[in-house]
Design a protein around this motif. Structure first.
Motif, mmCIF file in Angstrom:
data_model
loop_
_atom_site.group_PDB
_atom_site.id
_atom_site.type_symbol
_atom_site.label_atom_id
_atom_site.label_comp_id
_atom_site.label_asym_id
_atom_site.label_seq_id
_atom_site.Cartn_x
_atom_site.Cartn_y
_atom_site.Cartn_z
ATOM 1 N N LYS A 1 0.836 -1.187 0.000
ATOM 2 C CA LYS A 1 0.000 0.000 0.000
ATOM 3 C C LYS A 1 0.876 1.242 0.000
ATOM 4 C CE LYS A 1 -3.815 -2.215 2.443
ATOM 5 N NZ LYS A 1 -4.689 -2.155 3.634
ATOM 6 N N LEU A 2 0.582 2.126 -0.938
ATOM 7 C CA LEU A 2 1.330 3.376 -1.018
ATOM 8 C C LEU A 2 0.726 4.389 -0.054
ATOM 9 C CD1 LEU A 2 1.728 3.653 -4.895
ATOM 10 C CD2 LEU A 2 3.381 2.765 -3.242
ATOM 11 N N LYS A 3 1.571 5.007 0.706
ATOM 12 C CA LYS A 3 1.115 6.011 1.643
ATOM 13 C C LYS A 3 0.811 7.305 0.896
ATOM 14 C CE LYS A 3 3.641 4.225 5.634
ATOM 15 N NZ LYS A 3 4.636 4.542 6.685
ATOM 16 N N ALA A 4 -0.372 7.800 1.116
ATOM 17 C CA ALA A 4 -0.773 9.038 0.454
ATOM 18 C C ALA A 4 -0.047 10.222 1.093
ATOM 19 C CB ALA A 4 -2.286 9.247 0.569
ATOM 20 N N LYS A 5 0.436 11.100 0.242
ATOM 21 C CA LYS A 5 1.124 12.283 0.746
ATOM 22 C C LYS A 5 0.093 13.246 1.333
ATOM 23 C CE LYS A 5 4.898 12.043 -2.588
ATOM 24 N NZ LYS A 5 5.615 12.773 -3.672
ATOM 25 N N PRO A 6 0.387 13.798 2.476
ATOM 26 C CA PRO A 6 -0.568 14.754 3.055
ATOM 27 C C PRO A 6 -0.666 16.008 2.209
ATOM 28 C CG PRO A 6 1.485 14.755 4.299
ATOM 29 C CD PRO A 6 1.574 13.612 3.306
ATOM 30 N N LEU A 7 -1.886 16.478 2.044
ATOM 31 C CA LEU A 7 -2.113 17.682 1.262
ATOM 32 C C LEU A 7 -1.598 18.893 2.032
ATOM 33 C CD1 LEU A 7 -5.736 16.993 -0.028
ATOM 34 C CD2 LEU A 7 -3.578 16.703 -1.261
#
Length: 201
Positions: free
Chosen positions: A91-97
């Motif tokens: 699972k790729l960690k989503a970059k925080p906006l």
């Protein structure tokens, strides 16, 4: 249609049974013997499963325990278990906006009562019209407001709060004595309007 006699029927039946017996005897005589293959395991031996490796057979006879012990194994050549809800891909960690910049709300301009009174006085003074003056020697000025005519001189009071602060041939400066608002009123009509002449009595 001619019917057969009972004797002929018996002879026909016997001949058919004889032909059937001959066919059965021929089939048995020409059939091959069943082939036999030697057994790989002796009787009573436990065979290992070729499908799943690395799992020990549970000693418990409980079917639930057997199922739980066997479900941890993997089949060779199978990358995904259809009975497990899991994603084998990492699972790729989503970059925080990035947080939006905080914009301070625009403050509404605060209007003081003094400013409100000054605006009202300026609007009322703008209603005056400078109609002209009487003569150069007699500095009587003619002003009008809302259809009312005023004959005043420089320094005179007009209405309740207004005063003629300064007067010229082409302009008049009116002052509100309460709010101290000044309004310059230009001479109405053309720029070369002649002064009003005083009528003889």
């Amino acid at each position: 249609m001619r019917t057969m006699s009972p004797d002929k029927q018996k002879r026909l039946l016997i001949s058919l049974l004889a032909a059937l017996a001959v066919l059965v005897a021929y089939r048995v005589a020409t059939s091959e013997k069943p082939r036999t293959v030697p057994l790989v395991y002796s009787r009573g031996a436990i065979a290992a499963s070729s499908g799943r490796t690395g799992i020990q057979q549970p000693s418990s006879a409980d079917p639930l325990q057997v199922f739980l012990a066997l479900r941890g194994g993997k089949f060779p050549g199978v990358g995904r278990d259809l009975f497990r809800m899991e994603n084998p891909a990492p699972k790729l960690k989503a970059k925080p906006l990035p947080e939006p910049p905080v914009v301070a709300p625009l403050a509404a301009p605060v209007i003081t009562p003094e400013e409100i009174a000054a605006d009202a006085s300026r609007a009322d003074l703008s209603k005056f019209r400078f109609l002209g003056y009487l003569t150069d020697k007699d500095s009587t000025l003619f002003l009008s407001k809302d259809g009312e005519l005023f004959m005043v001189k420089s320094g005179d009071q007009v209405l309740k709060n207004y005063r003629i602060k300064e007067a010229g041939k082409d302009f008049v400066i009116l002052l509100d004595t309460v709010t101290h608002v000044e309004v310059r009123v230009e001479l109405s009509g053309s720029g070369e309007q002649a002064p009003l002449q005083q009528k003889p009595k």
